[in-house]
Design an enzyme around this catalytic site. Structure first.
Site, PDB file in Angstrom:
ATOM      1  N   HIS A 267      36.978  42.847  42.583  1.00 10.95           N
ATOM      2  CA  HIS A 267      37.581  44.065  43.136  1.00 10.95           C
ATOM      3  C   HIS A 267      38.709  43.693  44.076  1.00 10.95           C
ATOM      4  CE1 HIS A 267      38.023  47.996  44.941  1.00 10.95           C
ATOM      5  NE2 HIS A 267      37.428  48.437  43.864  1.00 10.95           N
ATOM      6  N   ASP A 324      31.068  49.255  38.137  1.00 10.54           N
ATOM      7  CA  ASP A 324      30.931  49.409  36.691  1.00 10.54           C
ATOM      8  C   ASP A 324      29.939  48.446  36.060  1.00 10.54           C
ATOM      9  OD1 ASP A 324      32.860  51.489  36.351  1.00 10.54           O
ATOM     10  OD2 ASP A 324      34.388  50.011  36.836  1.00 10.54           O
TER      11      ASP A 324
HETATM   12  N1  CMC Z   1      36.604  37.761  35.633  1.00 10.91           N
HETATM   13  C1  CMC Z   1      37.166  36.555  35.712  1.00 10.91           C
HETATM   14  N2  CMC Z   1      38.149  36.253  36.582  1.00 10.91           N
HETATM   15  C2  CMC Z   1      38.552  37.232  37.391  1.00 10.91           C
HETATM   16  C3  CMC Z   1      38.009  38.506  37.358  1.00 10.91           C
HETATM   17  C4  CMC Z   1      36.981  38.763  36.444  1.00 10.91           C
HETATM   18  N3  CMC Z   1      36.421  39.967  36.365  1.00 10.91           N
HETATM   19  N4  CMC Z   1      38.612  39.281  38.281  1.00 10.91           N
HETATM   20  C5  CMC Z   1      39.521  38.519  38.868  1.00 10.91           C
HETATM   21  N5  CMC Z   1      39.476  37.258  38.335  1.00 10.91           N
HETATM   22  C6  CMC Z   1      40.275  36.094  38.756  1.00 10.91           C
HETATM   23  C7  CMC Z   1      41.695  36.174  38.256  1.00 10.91           C
HETATM   24  O1  CMC Z   1      41.815  35.582  36.997  1.00 10.91           O
HETATM   25  C8  CMC Z   1      42.426  35.442  39.346  1.00 10.91           C
HETATM   26  O2  CMC Z   1      42.194  34.060  39.136  1.00 10.91           O
HETATM   27  P1  CMC Z   1      43.346  32.984  39.489  1.00 10.91           P
HETATM   28  O3  CMC Z   1      43.475  33.004  40.965  1.00 10.91           O
HETATM   29  O4  CMC Z   1      42.813  31.698  38.938  1.00 10.91           O
HETATM   30  O5  CMC Z   1      44.578  33.440  38.776  1.00 10.91           O
HETATM   31  C9  CMC Z   1      41.676  35.819  40.608  1.00 10.91           C
HETATM   32  O6  CMC Z   1      40.339  36.129  40.182  1.00 10.91           O
HETATM   33  C10 CMC Z   1      42.258  37.035  41.333  1.00 10.91           C
HETATM   34  O7  CMC Z   1      42.366  38.101  40.376  1.00 10.91           O
HETATM   35  P2  CMC Z   1      43.423  39.247  40.434  1.00 10.91           P
HETATM   36  O8  CMC Z   1      43.663  39.711  39.047  1.00 10.91           O
HETATM   37  O9  CMC Z   1      44.595  38.826  41.262  1.00 10.91           O
HETATM   38  O10 CMC Z   1      42.608  40.328  41.246  1.00 10.91           O
HETATM   39  P3  CMC Z   1      43.023  41.843  41.416  1.00 10.91           P
HETATM   40  O11 CMC Z   1      42.623  42.250  42.760  1.00 10.91           O
HETATM   41  O12 CMC Z   1      44.451  42.031  41.026  1.00 10.91           O
HETATM   42  O13 CMC Z   1      42.137  42.577  40.296  1.00 10.91           O
HETATM   43  C11 CMC Z   1      40.352  43.693  39.243  1.00 10.91           C
HETATM   44  C12 CMC Z   1      41.018  43.351  40.587  1.00 10.91           C
HETATM   45  C13 CMC Z   1      39.196  44.639  39.524  1.00 10.91           C
HETATM   46  C14 CMC Z   1      41.355  44.372  38.337  1.00 10.91           C
HETATM   47  C15 CMC Z   1      39.835  42.373  38.600  1.00 10.91           C
HETATM   48  O14 CMC Z   1      38.852  41.785  39.418  1.00 10.91           O
HETATM   49  C16 CMC Z   1      39.290  42.607  37.189  1.00 10.91           C
HETATM   50  O15 CMC Z   1      40.038  42.535  36.240  1.00 10.91           O
HETATM   51  N6  CMC Z   1      37.951  42.867  37.043  1.00 10.91           N
HETATM   52  C17 CMC Z   1      37.404  43.175  35.741  1.00 10.91           C
HETATM   53  C18 CMC Z   1      37.645  44.628  35.405  1.00 10.91           C
HETATM   54  C19 CMC Z   1      36.778  45.549  36.222  1.00 10.91           C
HETATM   55  O16 CMC Z   1      35.580  45.352  36.319  1.00 10.91           O
HETATM   56  N7  CMC Z   1      37.390  46.595  36.766  1.00 10.91           N
HETATM   57  C20 CMC Z   1      36.662  47.629  37.526  1.00 10.91           C
HETATM   58  C21 CMC Z   1      37.049  47.608  38.967  1.00 10.91           C
HETATM   59  S1  CMC Z   1      35.924  48.620  39.966  1.00 10.91           S
HETATM   60  C22 CMC Z   1      36.209  50.247  39.372  1.00 10.91           C
HETATM   61  C23 CMC Z   1      37.409  50.787  39.977  1.00 10.91           C
HETATM   62  O17 CMC Z   1      37.361  51.247  41.119  1.00 10.91           O
HETATM   63  O18 CMC Z   1      38.457  50.779  39.306  1.00 10.91           O
END
Ligand code: CMC
Length: 381
Positions: A267, A324
């Site tokens: 998140h 989720d």
């Molecule tokens: N699985 C594997 N790696 C992950 C994941 C994950 N679910 N989430 C983040 N990472 C890694 C990402 O690859 C990155 O790694 P690196 O530093 O090596 O490049 C690091 O963690 C930081 O990720 P980010 O994409 O910069 O994080 P963000 O804050 O932009 O994204 C997120 C947040 C929720 C979109 C992401 O964690 C994600 O894609 N999660 C899976 C989808 C999900 O469950 N979404 C529902 C969110 S809660 C409901 C809502 O309120 O929307």
């Protein structure tokens, strides 16, 4: 043209002040107008949480009755909207229907599309909330080729949803009604998340409420946001059907193979735990125990969670289960089809979207949302 801050994904950008939802990612705290989500789930209903989010206070019995009757007055879908259903194949995702229908409200309720007349804004709020429940339920009815039915007697949003989805003969189990109510409460608001920011950004151009909310529905649908609840269950199904060892799946995630992520994990704001996930996990245990169910997907989810929480890849990035991760398992247990998970998220989030649209509209300092770019193309050709 001045100083531009480079902030990919708006990770550190605050476009305005807000008094709706308090969120502290470090402490895992989430409160609507100061009330914790735990207290709201325990002592209040979705309707009360919606009222609270929209108007800033929990309603008195009289205010609640007035709110419900205002919304109920608009719960029937205009007849012409049925033609829109006919124009789409039954196989489409319900989010398409919900989005198109919400957008169409501007056409069918043009008399409440003013953004400055408080009486119209109030009516538009009732229309949006009243119609959304119907849209969500009927999008499901359409997907199974069934006719539309309205509840024959007054009931809660949760019970009404179940009756409209499964037909008036469906007997609503109060425990199942409570589970839906609780999930709706947990989704009501989440400050400036992707879909709410979309609603605010669209609204900042002075677009009407329905146009703004339909943009929010589009933003919600993506698998990184509200679409994650469906994506989690699809991921678990994939692991199950292909007999993949959960640990092996995690290794693929860690190698970022095909860009896969552990859906339902991570998140932007919660870096210790997602307080919604904590409540849902308890609900999940309760529902499974009551229904005496054994879902093979639950066992896979538990293995993935346990392994991820021990794994340096996830711990160093502060990736924990989010709202989720278990919500889909709960929905499955109470027989909500997978494609309806994200529509239920939309139903729950609607009061939040409206509250934000209204807050922004009444903010004299609000300006059109207009981020800047850092241009990287040819300067002149
Ligand atoms: N699985 C594997 N790696 C992950 C994941 C994950 N679910 N989430 C983040 N990472 C890694 C990402 O690859 C990155 O790694 P690196 O530093 O090596 O490049 C690091 O963690 C930081 O990720 P980010 O994409 O910069 O994080 P963000 O804050 O932009 O994204 C997120 C947040 C929720 C979109 C992401 O964690 C994600 O894609 N999660 C899976 C989808 C999900 O469950 N979404 C529902 C969110 S809660 C409901 C809502 O309120 O929307």
């Amino acid at each position: 043209t001045g100083f531009v801050t480079f902030d990919p994904g708006y990770g550190n950008t605050c476009p305005s002040k807000s008094s709706i939802t308090f969120l502290n990612g470090e402490a895992g705290a989430l409160r609507y107008r100061g009330y914790t989500i735990a207290e709201l789930c325990e002592k209040h209903t979705f309707e009360e949480a919606s009222y609270l989010t929209l108007y800033g206070e929990l309603p008195t019995a009289e205010q609640l009755a007035e709110f419900k009757s205002g919304v109920n007055a608009y719960s029937k879908m205009p007849k012409q909207l049925e033609k829109i259903f006919e124009a789409y194949p039954d196989t489409i995702h319900p989010m398409v229907m919900i989005n198109v229908l919400t957008s169409s409200l501007s056409a069918y309720f043009p008399e409440v599309t003013s953004i400055s007349d408080p009486a119209q804004v109030e009516k538009a709020t009732q229309v949006a909330i009243g119609q959304m429940l119907t849209f969500v339920a009927f999008a499901y009815r359409k997907s199974i080729g069934a006719s539309f039915e309205y509840p024959t007697e007054p009931c809660s949003s949760a019970a009404g949803l179940l009756k409209m989805m499964f037909g008036n003969d469906y007997v609503v189990d109060p425990d199942v009604e409570k589970v839906i109510d609780e999930l709706l409460i947990l989704h009501v608001d989440h400050e400036f998340n992707c879909s709410t920011s979309a609603v605010r950004l669209i609204g900042s151009s002075q677009a009407n409420l329905f146009a703004s909310v339909s943009g929010g529905i589009s933003a919600l649908w993506g698998p990184l946001h509200g679409g994650a609840n469906q994506a989690v269950v699809e991921m678990l199904q994939f692991i199950h059907e292909n007999n993949i060892d959960p640990q092996e799946y995690l290794e693929k995630v860690k190698r970022k193979e095909d860009g896969i992520r552990l859906m339902g994990f991570g998140h932007r704001v919660y870096k210790n735990y997602d307080p919604r996930a904590r409540i849902i996990k308890k609900t999940c245990d309760r529902v499974m125990a009551k229904l005496g169910k054994e879902d093979p997907l639950l066992a896979i989810a538990q293995k993935l969670e346990a392994a991820a929480l021990e794994d340096e890849y996830f711990t160093s990035r502060k990736l924990y289960p989010n709202v989720d991760f278990y919500s889909g398992i709960v929905y499955r247990a109470i027989k909500i089809p997978t494609e309806m998970f994200t529509p239920l998220f939309a139903l729950g989030r609607l009061p939040g979207w409206i509250a934000h649209w209204r807050e922004q509209n009444s903010d004299p300092k609000a300006r059109i949302g207009r981020p800047r770019q850092i241009y990287t193309g040819e300067t002149q050709r």
